[in-house]
Enzyme design. Structure first.
Site, PDB file in Angstrom:
ATOM      1  N   PRO A   2      21.338  10.227  14.908  1.00 45.53           N
ATOM      2  CA  PRO A   2      20.919  10.095  16.417  1.00 45.53           C
ATOM      3  C   PRO A   2      19.586   9.210  16.418  1.00 45.53           C
ATOM      4  O   PRO A   2      18.662   9.208  15.889  1.00 45.53           O
ATOM      5  CB  PRO A   2      20.755  11.612  16.358  1.00 45.53           C
ATOM      6  CG  PRO A   2      21.296  12.144  15.328  1.00 45.53           C
ATOM      7  CD  PRO A   2      21.406  11.134  14.117  1.00 45.53           C
ATOM      8  N   GLU A   3      19.708   8.478  17.623  1.00 50.38           N
ATOM      9  CA  GLU A   3      18.510   7.686  18.066  1.00 50.38           C
ATOM     10  C   GLU A   3      18.039   8.594  19.498  1.00 50.38           C
ATOM     11  O   GLU A   3      18.510   9.351  19.653  1.00 50.38           O
ATOM     12  CB  GLU A   3      18.950   6.444  18.363  1.00 50.38           C
ATOM     13  CG  GLU A   3      19.658   5.695  17.145  1.00 50.38           C
ATOM     14  CD  GLU A   3      20.087   4.186  17.517  1.00 50.38           C
ATOM     15  OE1 GLU A   3      19.520   3.646  18.083  1.00 50.38           O
ATOM     16  OE2 GLU A   3      21.084   3.750  16.535  1.00 50.38           O
ATOM     17  N   LYS A  58      12.114  10.834  17.227  1.00 54.40           N
ATOM     18  CA  LYS A  58      13.356  11.370  17.166  1.00 54.40           C
ATOM     19  C   LYS A  58      13.337  12.888  16.471  1.00 54.40           C
ATOM     20  O   LYS A  58      14.494  13.291  16.005  1.00 54.40           O
ATOM     21  CB  LYS A  58      14.450  10.360  16.051  1.00 54.40           C
ATOM     22  CG  LYS A  58      14.559   9.092  16.542  1.00 54.40           C
ATOM     23  CD  LYS A  58      15.112   8.252  15.656  1.00 54.40           C
ATOM     24  CE  LYS A  58      15.061   6.719  15.807  1.00 54.40           C
ATOM     25  NZ  LYS A  58      15.534   6.078  14.775  1.00 54.40           N
ATOM     26  N   ARG A 263      21.036  -3.501   6.836  1.00 58.19           N
ATOM     27  CA  ARG A 263      21.568  -2.904   8.259  1.00 58.19           C
ATOM     28  C   ARG A 263      22.654  -3.816   8.864  1.00 58.19           C
ATOM     29  O   ARG A 263      22.473  -5.058   9.159  1.00 58.19           O
ATOM     30  CB  ARG A 263      20.508  -2.249   9.142  1.00 58.19           C
ATOM     31  CG  ARG A 263      19.576  -1.505   8.451  1.00 58.19           C
ATOM     32  CD  ARG A 263      19.930  -0.323   8.054  1.00 58.19           C
ATOM     33  NE  ARG A 263      20.508   0.619   8.958  1.00 58.19           N
ATOM     34  CZ  ARG A 263      20.067   1.391  10.027  1.00 58.19           C
ATOM     35  NH1 ARG A 263      18.525   1.340   9.836  1.00 58.19           N
ATOM     36  NH2 ARG A 263      20.579   2.110  10.824  1.00 58.19           N
TER      37      ARG A 263
END
Ligand code: ZN
Length: 275
Positions: A2-3, A58, A263
């Site tokens: 989740p961002e 976050k 990434r």
């Protein structure tokens, strides 16, 4: 993971439904560990009223009287609001029993890979936590100058810096990827090549991309890991620009995929060129 758009969707819904409610009981599954320890956590939280649900970067923050519960969902954490414990919810770690004076419900914290964290904080601890994070692009009080200084202070590629929560908070791999595309900046661009005007374009692009994500209630990827507190998926995945895309939405060039700092990174080789 989740961002900010996913965290904000969860936080706003939780605040709307739980503000003013009382946590009447807590059950932690046998092997799961919370901070400082399970007994202290239950003793402190039981019977407390939820004053407000907010976020710090976050982290999802429940304000109680003098104490705060902080959830970090990490890779696979979820918070689900149910009428009763749902036997089909997998990976349940904590169940909070909630009473709002009219109705009882349960909030479950589930986590498949258990990288998530649930911690108690004091008021002082919350102040310290806030200091760890850089400015948030959608926060009206956040200062662009601080962002610019933070970007220039780290000698690395721009994508790596935008992912660093101490430099700018809220962005993760998805929203960073599309921010860089919108700003027409190559992900490998070194921070020494980011001048003030490019930084401003990045800051404004991040704001736009994050706001779109919020409007669409977050992004649910093919792993279907992210859902809101009602178990519903977001729809921002239908609006990605280059993330997971085959062709550039602006020029139709084939999107390139590389690994950058391990990434997965997508960019358009025609629209995003190295300086
Ligand atoms: Zn393009």
């Amino acid at each position: 993971m989740p961002e900010l758009p996913e965290v904000l969707t969860i936080t706003k819904d939780l605040n709307e439904h739980l503000k003013g409610s009382t946590i009447t009981n807590i059950k932690i599954t046998d092997k799961y560990k919370v901070f400082p320890n399970n007994a202290a956590f239950v003793n402190t939280v039981k019977g407390k009223k939820i004053k407000e649900v907010t976020h710090i970067a976050k982290n999802i923050v429940f304000e109680l009287k003098d104490q705060f519960i902080v959830f970090h969902l990490a890779m696979t954490g979820r918070l689900l609001l149910r009428d009763r414990v749902n036997k089909t919810d997998k990976w349940i770690k904590i169940v909070f029993y909630i009473d709002n004076g009219r109705k009882e419900s349960v909030l479950t914290f589930t986590d498949m890979r258990t990288f998530g964290k649930v911690k108690l904080y004091s008021e002082e601890g919350i102040k310290e936590l806030k200091k760890r994070y850089g400015p948030e692009p959608i926060d009206d009080s956040a200062e662009f100058d601080v962002f610019f200084e933070n970007v220039r202070s780290k000698r690395s590629n721009i994508k790596n810096v935008l992912l660093d929560q101490s430099k700018v908070s809220g962005l993760g791999n998805i929203y960073v990827t599309d921010t860089l595309f919108l700003a027409k900046v190559h992900p490998k661009t070194h921070t020494s090549d980011i001048d003030r005007s490019t930084a401003k374009i990045l800051w404004d692009s991040a704001k736009k991309i994050l706001n779109e994500g919020i409007l669409h209630r977050g992004s649910t990827l093919p792993d279907r890991m992210y859902v809101d507190i009602f178990g519903k998926e977001g729809s921002h995945q239908d609006h990605f620009r280059v993330y997971l895309r085959d062709n550039c939405p602006d020029c139709d060039t084939k999107i390139e995929y590389i690994k950058l700092n391990s990434r997965g990174t997508y960019f358009c080789p025609s629209c995003q060129v190295l300086p």
